[in-house]
Design a protein around this motif. Structure first.
Motif, PDB file in Angstrom:
ATOM      1  N   ASP A 184      -2.118   4.483   1.221  1.00 34.77           N
ATOM      2  CA  ASP A 184      -3.135   4.365   2.278  1.00 34.77           C
ATOM      3  C   ASP A 184      -2.808   3.280   3.297  1.00 34.77           C
ATOM      4  OD1 ASP A 184      -3.466   2.198   0.636  1.00 34.77           O
ATOM      5  OD2 ASP A 184      -5.663   2.323   0.553  1.00 34.77           O
ATOM      6  N   ASP A 186     -15.489   4.371   5.859  1.00 36.23           N
ATOM      7  CA  ASP A 186     -14.414   4.700   4.929  1.00 36.23           C
ATOM      8  C   ASP A 186     -14.233   6.219   4.867  1.00 36.23           C
ATOM      9  OD1 ASP A 186     -12.542   4.934   2.993  1.00 36.23           O
ATOM     10  OD2 ASP A 186     -13.712   4.016   1.378  1.00 36.23           O
ATOM     11  N   ASP A 210     -11.056   7.344   4.249  1.00 39.26           N
ATOM     12  CA  ASP A 210      -9.658   7.297   3.820  1.00 39.26           C
ATOM     13  C   ASP A 210      -9.203   8.593   3.146  1.00 39.26           C
ATOM     14  OD1 ASP A 210      -9.837   4.776   4.769  1.00 39.26           O
ATOM     15  OD2 ASP A 210      -9.138   3.768   2.952  1.00 39.26           O
ATOM     16  N   THR A 256      -4.547   3.552   6.899  1.00 39.82           N
ATOM     17  CA  THR A 256      -5.928   3.110   7.085  1.00 39.82           C
ATOM     18  C   THR A 256      -6.120   1.635   6.718  1.00 39.82           C
ATOM     19  OG1 THR A 256      -6.397   4.017   4.883  1.00 39.82           O
ATOM     20  CG2 THR A 256      -6.911   5.403   6.785  1.00 39.82           C
ATOM     21  N   TYR A 257      -5.389   1.162   5.722  1.00 37.91           N
ATOM     22  CA  TYR A 257      -5.556  -0.224   5.279  1.00 37.91           C
ATOM     23  C   TYR A 257      -5.166  -1.210   6.380  1.00 37.91           C
ATOM     24  CZ  TYR A 257      -5.368  -4.250   2.120  1.00 37.91           C
ATOM     25  OH  TYR A 257      -5.594  -5.466   1.513  1.00 37.91           O
ATOM     26  N   TYR A 258      -4.098  -0.899   7.104  1.00 37.03           N
ATOM     27  CA  TYR A 258      -3.634  -1.778   8.174  1.00 37.03           C
ATOM     28  C   TYR A 258      -3.960  -1.215   9.567  1.00 37.03           C
ATOM     29  CZ  TYR A 258      -0.998  -4.396   4.679  1.00 37.03           C
ATOM     30  OH  TYR A 258      -0.651  -5.182   3.597  1.00 37.03           O
ATOM     31  N   ARG A 278     -12.001   3.693  10.321  1.00 35.71           N
ATOM     32  CA  ARG A 278     -11.760   2.300   9.935  1.00 35.71           C
ATOM     33  C   ARG A 278     -12.154   1.348  11.060  1.00 35.71           C
ATOM     34  NH1 ARG A 278     -10.021  -0.442   5.146  1.00 35.71           N
ATOM     35  NH2 ARG A 278      -9.535   1.209   3.639  1.00 35.71           N
ATOM     36  N   ARG A 310       0.870  -1.183   0.000  1.00 35.34           N
ATOM     37  CA  ARG A 310       0.000   0.000   0.000  1.00 35.34           C
ATOM     38  C   ARG A 310       0.903   1.227   0.000  1.00 35.34           C
ATOM     39  NH1 ARG A 310      -4.593  -1.926  -1.595  1.00 35.34           N
ATOM     40  NH2 ARG A 310      -5.456   0.137  -1.059  1.00 35.34           N
TER      41      ARG A 310
END
Length: 416
Positions: A137, A214, A216, A140-142, A209, A134
């Motif tokens: 992002d 969402d 993000d 936010t993804y992790y 999150r 990533r």
């Protein structure tokens, strides 16, 4: 961080690298200068942040290491180091020489905390798992991944803490200073507040999150824009005091040069040499002012045997009748006596003969009178040996009192 070519990061990073290059020679000459070291550390870490945050750089790091998202701990470590470098610079910048030991203690503590956070960030990344690359992002993804979550929160907490401390230190210091430094500190404080806004957006996106929402865009678009803006504002804040100080000094030198020209013209004939006031464009203003003052002192020394204390006392009495400050009254009296002496010197010197005292005095006599009083066999006058005193005397040459004494001496000369 959505810039696919990284120009938004590479251009300012290159500019900062050029600035760092101009500071390296000074650091080489003065390695013990803590403030200069702090400036260089701040520039180095900021360059690292700009280059490492660019998407092409992160992709290259991930590809070269073979580890997905290997660039993340590098970016977070550099951001943490940059935050610590900001605090270090403010510590050394705001402390005077008498507080050097105290500043050194706080600097060591700041360095230790910064190093501990950097180590913790890298350890947490090694303990976590980020199999999907990533580039824009990752925060936010992790956001819910064990250890990676803690790594993200740790760097954001360190960044927020540095922003709060920096804002507090700059705001408190700004109340004690004025001018360009105060304006610079205001910009730095604004930069820290923008950084705090960046942290708020990051925390908000991560919290969303956790709540299965969402948000993000707060992190990838708006927070990134705030980070760039805060770096620009804070950078201007660090540059402004130095720039304003140099401009003010440059302006003061030119003003002094032009304010001394009337006195130079008054004494021009009595000088042992004549300088070219319209020197080449490569001649610095410092050299011009030094030459001007040197010639003025030579002229004063040349006419000093003709300085008459009675003329000065008369001028002093006339100057006191006007509502002037004590310094202006003295300057007018000295200027009147000097203008009278110049006329007498021109009348009594043998034609074609140089009667200046340039060859009769040493360096101290050329660059400044030997004390606040100049005494000879005919007078005791308060001729100044300080640049401000010369400027006041130069201004006084345009007063009516001085003009009347000059005219009286010229009239006496015409009657002879």
């Amino acid at each position: 961080m959505n810039d696919p070519h990284g120009l938004a990061f590479y251009v300012p990073g290159t500019f900062l690298a050029l600035i760092l290059g101009t500071r390296i020679p000074a650091l080489w000459r003065h390695p013990q200068d803590r403030l200069l070291r702090s400036v260089c550390v701040l520039l180095t870490t900021s360059i690292g942040v700009f280059f490492s945050c660019a998407v092409p750089t992160m992709a290259a790091v991930n590809r070269l290491t073979g580890v997905p998202n290997a660039a993340a701990p590098i970016v977070y470590s550099l951001l943490t180091a940059f935050s610590g470098a900001n605090i270090l610079l403010i510590i050394h910048w705001s402390r005077g020489p008498d507080e050097a030991d105290r500043a050194a203690r706080w600097a060591r503590r700041c360095t230790a905390v910064t190093a501990a956070v950097i180590v913790a960030v890298n350890v947490l990344f090694l303990l976590g798992d980020t199999p999907v690359e990533r580039l824009t992002d990752l925060d936010t993804y992790y956001a819910s991944t064990p250890f990676i979550r803690e790594m993200i929160l740790l760097y954001l907490l360190a960044h927020t803490t540095a922003g709060v401390i920096g804002s507090f230190l700059c705001a408190r210091w700004a109340r004690e200073v004025h001018g360009g430094l105060k304006a610079g500190l205001a910009l730095i404080t604004l930069g820290y507040l923008l950084n705090l806004s960046y942290d708020v957006l990051k925390f908000s996106a991560i919290g969303a999150r956790w709540a299965h929402r969402d948000w993000d865009q707060l992190s990838t678009r708006y927070a990134a824009a705030l980070a760039s803006l805060s770096a620009l504002v804070a950078g201007l804040g660090f540059v402004l005091p130095l720039l304003s100080q140099r401009l003010a000094a440059y302006w003061d030198m030119w003003r002094r040069f032009y304010e001394l020209r009337p006195l130079w013209r008054e004494l021009r004939e009595a000088m042992h040499r004549s300088i070219d006031l319209a020197a080449g464009p490569c001649t610095s203003i410092e050299i011009r002012v030094t030459q001007l003052e040197s010639d003025i002192h030579d002229g004063i020394l040349a006419v000093s045997p003709h300085l008459d204390a009675r003329q000065r006392e008369r001028a002093l009495e006339e100057a006191r009748r006007s509502s002037r400050s004590a310094d202006d009254v003295v300057a007018i009296a000295d200027a009147a006596a000097l203008a009278h002496a110049v006329v007498v010197w021109g009348r009594e010197r043998p034609a074609g003969k140089d009667t200046s005292l340039a060859g009769q005095v040493g360096p101290a006599g050329l660059l400044g009178l030997p004390g606040p009083f100049r005494q000879n066999h005919r007078s005791v006058l308060t001729l100044p040996d300080h640049p401000a005193g010369l400027v006041r005397m130069s201004r006084a040459l345009s007063s009516d009192v001085v003009k009347s004494f000059r005219d009286a001496a010229a009239l006496e000369d015409s009657r002879r």
